[in-house]
Design a protein around this motif. Structure first.
Motif, PDB file in Angstrom:
ATOM      1  N   GLY A 239      -1.536  -7.854  12.102  1.00  0.00           N
ATOM      2  CA  GLY A 239      -1.614  -9.280  11.793  1.00  0.00           C
ATOM      3  C   GLY A 239      -1.081  -9.655  10.425  1.00  0.00           C
ATOM      4  N   GLN A 240      -0.586  -8.668   9.641  1.00  0.00           N
ATOM      5  CA  GLN A 240      -0.053  -8.948   8.305  1.00  0.00           C
ATOM      6  C   GLN A 240       1.337  -8.340   8.159  1.00  0.00           C
ATOM      7  OE1 GLN A 240      -2.699  -7.703   5.166  1.00  0.00           O
ATOM      8  NE2 GLN A 240      -4.469  -8.752   6.048  1.00  0.00           N
ATOM      9  N   GLN A 241       2.067  -8.857   7.192  1.00  0.00           N
ATOM     10  CA  GLN A 241       3.371  -8.292   6.868  1.00  0.00           C
ATOM     11  C   GLN A 241       3.173  -6.936   6.181  1.00  0.00           C
ATOM     12  OE1 GLN A 241       6.532  -9.496   7.470  1.00  0.00           O
ATOM     13  NE2 GLN A 241       5.468 -10.998   8.726  1.00  0.00           N
ATOM     14  N   PRO A 242       4.045  -5.963   6.448  1.00  0.00           N
ATOM     15  CA  PRO A 242       3.954  -4.687   5.725  1.00  0.00           C
ATOM     16  C   PRO A 242       4.084  -4.929   4.227  1.00  0.00           C
ATOM     17  CG  PRO A 242       5.513  -4.539   7.537  1.00  0.00           C
ATOM     18  CD  PRO A 242       5.140  -5.984   7.401  1.00  0.00           C
ATOM     19  N   ARG A 243       3.358  -4.124   3.452  1.00  0.00           N
ATOM     20  CA  ARG A 243       3.453  -4.278   2.000  1.00  0.00           C
ATOM     21  C   ARG A 243       3.301  -2.928   1.320  1.00  0.00           C
ATOM     22  NH1 ARG A 243      -2.142  -4.889   0.179  1.00  0.00           N
ATOM     23  NH2 ARG A 243      -3.397  -5.349   2.005  1.00  0.00           N
ATOM     24  N   ARG A 244       3.915  -2.863   0.162  1.00  0.00           N
ATOM     25  CA  ARG A 244       3.880  -1.636  -0.636  1.00  0.00           C
ATOM     26  C   ARG A 244       2.551  -1.546  -1.374  1.00  0.00           C
ATOM     27  NH1 ARG A 244       7.833   1.744  -2.193  1.00  0.00           N
ATOM     28  NH2 ARG A 244       9.400   0.365  -1.325  1.00  0.00           N
ATOM     29  N   LEU A 245       1.930  -0.359  -1.345  1.00  0.00           N
ATOM     30  CA  LEU A 245       0.700  -0.139  -2.099  1.00  0.00           C
ATOM     31  C   LEU A 245       1.015  -0.061  -3.586  1.00  0.00           C
ATOM     32  CD1 LEU A 245      -1.182   2.530   0.060  1.00  0.00           C
ATOM     33  CD2 LEU A 245      -1.662   0.093  -0.116  1.00  0.00           C
ATOM     34  N   ASP A 246       0.203  -0.704  -4.373  1.00  0.00           N
ATOM     35  CA  ASP A 246       0.328  -0.684  -5.830  1.00  0.00           C
ATOM     36  C   ASP A 246      -0.350   0.589  -6.345  1.00  0.00           C
ATOM     37  OD1 ASP A 246       0.102  -1.038  -8.574  1.00  0.00           O
ATOM     38  OD2 ASP A 246      -0.676  -3.080  -8.425  1.00  0.00           O
ATOM     39  N   PRO A 247       0.385   1.467  -7.048  1.00  0.00           N
ATOM     40  CA  PRO A 247      -0.221   2.716  -7.527  1.00  0.00           C
ATOM     41  C   PRO A 247      -1.409   2.516  -8.472  1.00  0.00           C
ATOM     42  CG  PRO A 247       2.157   2.826  -7.705  1.00  0.00           C
ATOM     43  CD  PRO A 247       1.813   1.408  -7.341  1.00  0.00           C
ATOM     44  N   SER A 248      -1.545   1.340  -9.052  1.00  0.00           N
ATOM     45  CA  SER A 248      -2.647   1.110  -9.986  1.00  0.00           C
ATOM     46  C   SER A 248      -3.882   0.528  -9.309  1.00  0.00           C
ATOM     47  CB  SER A 248      -2.192   0.181 -11.112  1.00  0.00           C
ATOM     48  OG  SER A 248      -1.910  -1.108 -10.603  1.00  0.00           O
ATOM     49  N   HIS A 249      -3.824   0.343  -7.974  1.00  0.00           N
ATOM     50  CA  HIS A 249      -4.941  -0.302  -7.276  1.00  0.00           C
ATOM     51  C   HIS A 249      -5.122   0.328  -5.899  1.00  0.00           C
ATOM     52  CE1 HIS A 249      -7.598  -3.443  -5.835  1.00  0.00           C
ATOM     53  NE2 HIS A 249      -6.826  -3.560  -4.773  1.00  0.00           N
ATOM     54  N   ALA A 250      -6.313   0.869  -5.629  1.00  0.00           N
ATOM     55  CA  ALA A 250      -6.623   1.409  -4.308  1.00  0.00           C
ATOM     56  C   ALA A 250      -6.987   0.266  -3.362  1.00  0.00           C
ATOM     57  CB  ALA A 250      -7.764   2.410  -4.395  1.00  0.00           C
ATOM     58  N   GLU A 251      -6.618   0.394  -2.128  1.00  0.00           N
ATOM     59  CA  GLU A 251      -6.831  -0.626  -1.104  1.00  0.00           C
ATOM     60  C   GLU A 251      -7.941  -0.169  -0.152  1.00  0.00           C
ATOM     61  OE1 GLU A 251      -5.969  -4.104   0.928  1.00  0.00           O
ATOM     62  OE2 GLU A 251      -4.740  -3.436  -0.742  1.00  0.00           O
ATOM     63  N   HIS A 252      -8.832  -1.082   0.242  1.00  0.00           N
ATOM     64  CA  HIS A 252      -9.835  -0.757   1.261  1.00  0.00           C
ATOM     65  C   HIS A 252      -9.105  -0.538   2.585  1.00  0.00           C
ATOM     66  CE1 HIS A 252     -12.839  -2.317  -1.562  1.00  0.00           C
ATOM     67  NE2 HIS A 252     -13.686  -1.585  -0.873  1.00  0.00           N
ATOM     68  N   ALA A 253      -9.333   0.606   3.201  1.00  0.00           N
ATOM     69  CA  ALA A 253      -8.724   0.901   4.493  1.00  0.00           C
ATOM     70  C   ALA A 253      -9.556   0.291   5.605  1.00  0.00           C
ATOM     71  CB  ALA A 253      -8.606   2.406   4.682  1.00  0.00           C
ATOM     72  N   ARG A 254      -8.875  -0.105   6.673  1.00  0.00           N
ATOM     73  CA  ARG A 254      -9.523  -0.673   7.849  1.00  0.00           C
ATOM     74  C   ARG A 254      -9.055   0.090   9.084  1.00  0.00           C
ATOM     75  NH1 ARG A 254      -7.999  -7.033   7.117  1.00  0.00           N
ATOM     76  NH2 ARG A 254      -8.869  -7.319   5.035  1.00  0.00           N
ATOM     77  N   SER A 255      -9.875   0.074  10.108  1.00  0.00           N
ATOM     78  CA  SER A 255      -9.443   0.661  11.374  1.00  0.00           C
ATOM     79  C   SER A 255      -8.176  -0.048  11.835  1.00  0.00           C
ATOM     80  CB  SER A 255     -10.529   0.511  12.437  1.00  0.00           C
ATOM     81  OG  SER A 255     -11.627   1.323  12.131  1.00  0.00           O
ATOM     82  N   GLY A 256      -7.206   0.716  12.282  1.00  0.00           N
ATOM     83  CA  GLY A 256      -5.931   0.170  12.730  1.00  0.00           C
ATOM     84  C   GLY A 256      -4.860   0.166  11.665  1.00  0.00           C
ATOM     85  N   ASP A 257      -5.229   0.345  10.397  1.00  0.00           N
ATOM     86  CA  ASP A 257      -4.230   0.415   9.329  1.00  0.00           C
ATOM     87  C   ASP A 257      -3.339   1.628   9.544  1.00  0.00           C
ATOM     88  OD1 ASP A 257      -5.255  -1.805   8.049  1.00  0.00           O
ATOM     89  OD2 ASP A 257      -6.098  -0.701   6.348  1.00  0.00           O
ATOM     90  N   VAL A 258      -2.052   1.441   9.292  1.00  0.00           N
ATOM     91  CA  VAL A 258      -1.094   2.540   9.330  1.00  0.00           C
ATOM     92  C   VAL A 258      -0.449   2.611   7.956  1.00  0.00           C
ATOM     93  CG1 VAL A 258       1.016   3.458  10.369  1.00  0.00           C
ATOM     94  CG2 VAL A 258      -0.660   2.247  11.796  1.00  0.00           C
ATOM     95  N   VAL A 259      -0.489   3.780   7.355  1.00  0.00           N
ATOM     96  CA  VAL A 259       0.099   3.994   6.041  1.00  0.00           C
ATOM     97  C   VAL A 259       1.344   4.853   6.233  1.00  0.00           C
ATOM     98  CG1 VAL A 259      -0.273   4.971   3.751  1.00  0.00           C
ATOM     99  CG2 VAL A 259      -2.139   3.799   4.916  1.00  0.00           C
ATOM    100  N   ASP A 260       2.484   4.340   5.762  1.00  0.00           N
ATOM    101  CA  ASP A 260       3.776   5.004   5.930  1.00  0.00           C
ATOM    102  C   ASP A 260       4.190   5.630   4.611  1.00  0.00           C
ATOM    103  OD1 ASP A 260       6.404   5.729   6.408  1.00  0.00           O
ATOM    104  OD2 ASP A 260       6.919   3.862   7.426  1.00  0.00           O
ATOM    105  N   LEU A 261       4.294   6.969   4.606  1.00  0.00           N
ATOM    106  CA  LEU A 261       4.690   7.696   3.404  1.00  0.00           C
ATOM    107  C   LEU A 261       6.200   7.847   3.306  1.00  0.00           C
ATOM    108  CD1 LEU A 261       1.925  10.010   4.316  1.00  0.00           C
ATOM    109  CD2 LEU A 261       2.071   9.376   1.960  1.00  0.00           C
ATOM    110  N   GLY A 262       6.909   7.565   4.389  1.00  0.00           N
ATOM    111  CA  GLY A 262       8.340   7.779   4.437  1.00  0.00           C
ATOM    112  C   GLY A 262       8.646   9.027   5.247  1.00  0.00           C
ATOM    113  N   ASP A 263       9.927   9.245   5.526  1.00  0.00           N
ATOM    114  CA  ASP A 263      10.378  10.443   6.235  1.00  0.00           C
ATOM    115  C   ASP A 263       9.706  10.593   7.599  1.00  0.00           C
ATOM    116  OD1 ASP A 263      12.258  12.405   6.173  1.00  0.00           O
ATOM    117  OD2 ASP A 263      11.191  13.712   4.787  1.00  0.00           O
ATOM    118  N   GLY A 264       9.268   9.457   8.199  1.00  0.00           N
ATOM    119  CA  GLY A 264       8.641   9.474   9.512  1.00  0.00           C
ATOM    120  C   GLY A 264       7.178   9.886   9.508  1.00  0.00           C
ATOM    121  N   CYS A 265       6.573  10.037   8.342  1.00  0.00           N
ATOM    122  CA  CYS A 265       5.179  10.480   8.248  1.00  0.00           C
ATOM    123  C   CYS A 265       4.258   9.273   8.067  1.00  0.00           C
ATOM    124  CB  CYS A 265       5.000  11.425   7.067  1.00  0.00           C
ATOM    125  SG  CYS A 265       3.311  12.033   6.915  1.00  0.00           S
TER     126      CYS A 265
END
Length: 124
Positions: free
Chosen positions: A90-116
């Motif tokens: 329901g949201q646009q993809p966004r880059r995580l800020d290295p200075s701030h941790a984000e609360h994870a939710r069920s259904g969240d997908v975190v993309d590290l790159g390289d297909g991971c």
């Protein structure tokens, strides 16, 4: 109620599904990268170190941390070279800020790159 209160251990706070097929129960912190090290990660619990493949080198050696604080699951980029993208339904993809941790939710997908990717499930 009778008797003294007894502190019960906290149950797992969900799980993470890696694109490699591995399932990680969130019973302690997790550090993910090509060759992760735990000394960059503050906290009392020793983190589980999870290595993921990166054929192009997009994933940093120590790329991402999943922390457990009380009953919360937090995900944060550890200053990786190429960043981390959070894809939340329901949201646009966004880059995580290295200075701030984000609360994870069920259904969240975190993309590290390289297909991971890491997909969070059953997070309270």
């Amino acid at each position: 109620l009778e008797g003294d209160a007894v502190r019960a251990p906290r149950p797992d706070l969900g799980r993470v599904l890696l694109s490699t097929g591995q399932v990680i129960d969130l019973d302690r912190p997790v550090v993910v990268g090509r060759k992760p090290i735990g000394n960059r990660f503050p906290g009392a619990d020793l983190p589980r170190l999870e290595s993921v493949p990166s054929t192009t080198g997009e994933i940093s050696k120590t790329h991402l941390a999943v922390r457990l604080e009380d009953w919360h699951v937090l995900v944060g980029d550890l200053g990786s070279s190429n960043g981390t993208i959070l894809r939340r339904p329901g949201q646009q993809p966004r880059r995580l800020d290295p200075s701030h941790a984000e609360h994870a939710r069920s259904g969240d997908v975190v993309d590290l790159g390289d297909g991971c990717t890491l997909t969070f499930e059953d997070v309270p």
